[in-house]
Design an enzyme around this catalytic site. Sequence first.
Site, mmCIF file in Angstrom:
data_model
loop_
_atom_site.group_PDB
_atom_site.id
_atom_site.type_symbol
_atom_site.label_atom_id
_atom_site.label_comp_id
_atom_site.label_asym_id
_atom_site.label_seq_id
_atom_site.Cartn_x
_atom_site.Cartn_y
_atom_site.Cartn_z
ATOM 1 N NE ARG A 54 -1.996 -1.252 3.733
ATOM 2 C CZ ARG A 54 -1.517 -0.338 4.551
ATOM 3 N NH1 ARG A 54 -1.782 0.939 4.353
ATOM 4 N NH2 ARG A 54 -0.796 -0.681 5.600
ATOM 5 C CE LYS A 196 -5.773 -4.482 4.961
ATOM 6 N NZ LYS A 196 -6.418 -5.234 6.081
ATOM 7 C CG HIS A 215 -6.670 -4.957 10.788
ATOM 8 N ND1 HIS A 215 -5.339 -4.662 10.926
ATOM 9 C CD2 HIS A 215 -6.775 -5.663 9.629
ATOM 10 C CE1 HIS A 215 -4.659 -5.166 9.903
ATOM 11 N NE2 HIS A 215 -5.515 -5.779 9.110
ATOM 12 C CB SER A 233 0.094 -6.780 7.089
ATOM 13 O OG SER A 233 0.635 -7.602 6.102
ATOM 14 C CE LYS A 237 -5.419 -9.422 10.468
ATOM 15 N NZ LYS A 237 -4.200 -9.039 9.742
ATOM 16 C CB THR A 238 -3.947 -15.084 7.119
ATOM 17 O OG1 THR A 238 -4.506 -13.817 6.776
ATOM 18 C CG2 THR A 238 -4.415 -16.119 6.113
ATOM 19 C CG ASP A 252 -7.328 -8.473 6.884
ATOM 20 O OD1 ASP A 252 -6.465 -8.410 7.783
ATOM 21 O OD2 ASP A 252 -7.456 -7.593 6.021
ATOM 22 N NE ARG A 316 0.004 -9.382 1.785
ATOM 23 C CZ ARG A 316 -0.560 -9.273 2.981
ATOM 24 N NH1 ARG A 316 -1.570 -10.047 3.310
ATOM 25 N NH2 ARG A 316 -0.114 -8.390 3.849
#
Length: 526
Positions: A54, A196, A215, A233, A237-238, A252, A316
């Site tokens: 980003r 996002k 988040h 990130s 989390k994933t 997410d 990704r």
Amino acid sequence: MSGLNAEDLGLKRVANVYHNLSYDELFKHENTNQEGRVATNGSMMIDTGKFTGRSPKDKYFVEQGASKDNISWGNINKPVSAEIFDELYEDVTEYLSDKDIYVTDGYAGASKDIQRSVRFITEFAWQSHFVKNMFIRPGADELEGFAPDFRVYNASHLTNEKWQKQGLNSEVFVIFNVEKNIAIIGGTWYGGEMKKGIFTMMNYWLPLNDILSMHCSANVGKEGDVALFFGLSGTGKTTLSTDAERELIGDDEHGWDDAGVFNFEGGCYAKTIDLAEESEPEIYAAIKRDALLENVVADAAGEVDYTDKSKTENTRVSYPIEHIENHRASLQAGMPQNIIFLSCDAFGVLPPVSKLTKEQAMYYFLSGYTAKVAGTERGITEPVTAFSACFGEAFLPLHPTVYAELLGKKMDKHNVNAYLVNTGWVGGGYGVGKRMSIKGTRACINGILDGSINKSEFATVPFFQLHIPTTLEGVDSQLLNPRDAWEDKASYDATAAKLAGMFVENFKKYTNDDNGFDYTQAGPQL
């Protein structure tokens, strides 16, 4: 082809409009347009050029109307005038006019009470593929009368040559017009800006209606016990929410209303650097036809090397949540029992797992400490410590205490447990110690979810006042107390004091307002 005309799309003219293509049709367009190539696992591989993350410094909100009073202005939410937005909107719509474009309709929010319909207008088939993966896919009957609440125009190849005159950061722009329900994107190819961007808007809409936007990832056990995993990130989390023994609600972005927890999305967006089947079998298996790989390196035959970081460390994959066999079809569940804050501690000071009081939970939620992992944002090439309020400050249009207040109310009302888990370094900081293994972190998570962590005796870590188990199945007891894992105890003490001071300094910005949220006593003490 589509029945949509230029007026429907807010464009001046249209050439070919490819509207809500199927996965097979998108796959054909991606190949025909030479937008990517096919991996041996059947997924499409695309590159996003120099934009492999980003561009947060290029994100703006139009300063106008009611949103002007709601938005927390500053380095995160930067203002731009309505005149500049109108000028760039004119450029974007002119740029997209006369081109073959891809239009994809989707929903944000599994709860029908808050669901927002979003239309994405993009240049490339792969961008349409990305948002088809990431958002909730309407059924054929829903598409018949689909009316977008919000529109995203992605003119990724359009660069803004007037940025200096307009007082912007660069030729890239990502601008949200809350009153007009429009976002425009230019100059960056990175698909995550669309994902996002809608998350940012959900973080604006929901809290104003007393619904907590988060988040976090979420899963649910066989007994209906729901767990939330907060983290930036790269903190896990994933990976940690994708568990063969528990149904995945989402990886997410979620909301928490009076009925429970619900996913905002219809897909997952996982980091693939160093991905291995033995350590992350569910994610590895999800990378197949209809998945979309970003910026990975593959040989001539299409065999992906997930260890290759030559393009970026932020490689990704996006895929429909249906690719995870054990997913929650409704994308919703009841009230959470456990909240887990994930921090990637580059100092190697925080314990692998700590049980938090409600006051500590509020402190560490507002602190949002972690280390930005290389490649997640432009210019980040190695782990850098950061404090990101609510573990997602970059996506919070409102003041962080708005989200913290909602979290505190819900924790009180539903008697929710909270834990802090360090997925970062142990035995020393970055470059000296080693990163906590996924296996070790999973053992910490399992101890939380099955309740066995509560059978242990607890000790208190100096400086941070954190309560840590002295034993936990599957974790070396020497690692549970971070000081014990360091060879040089004096060095640990000095480093812990340094990090504690950083926490104290960062939290000062939350003690100046008369909002009743002064939790300094629950944080580190020097």
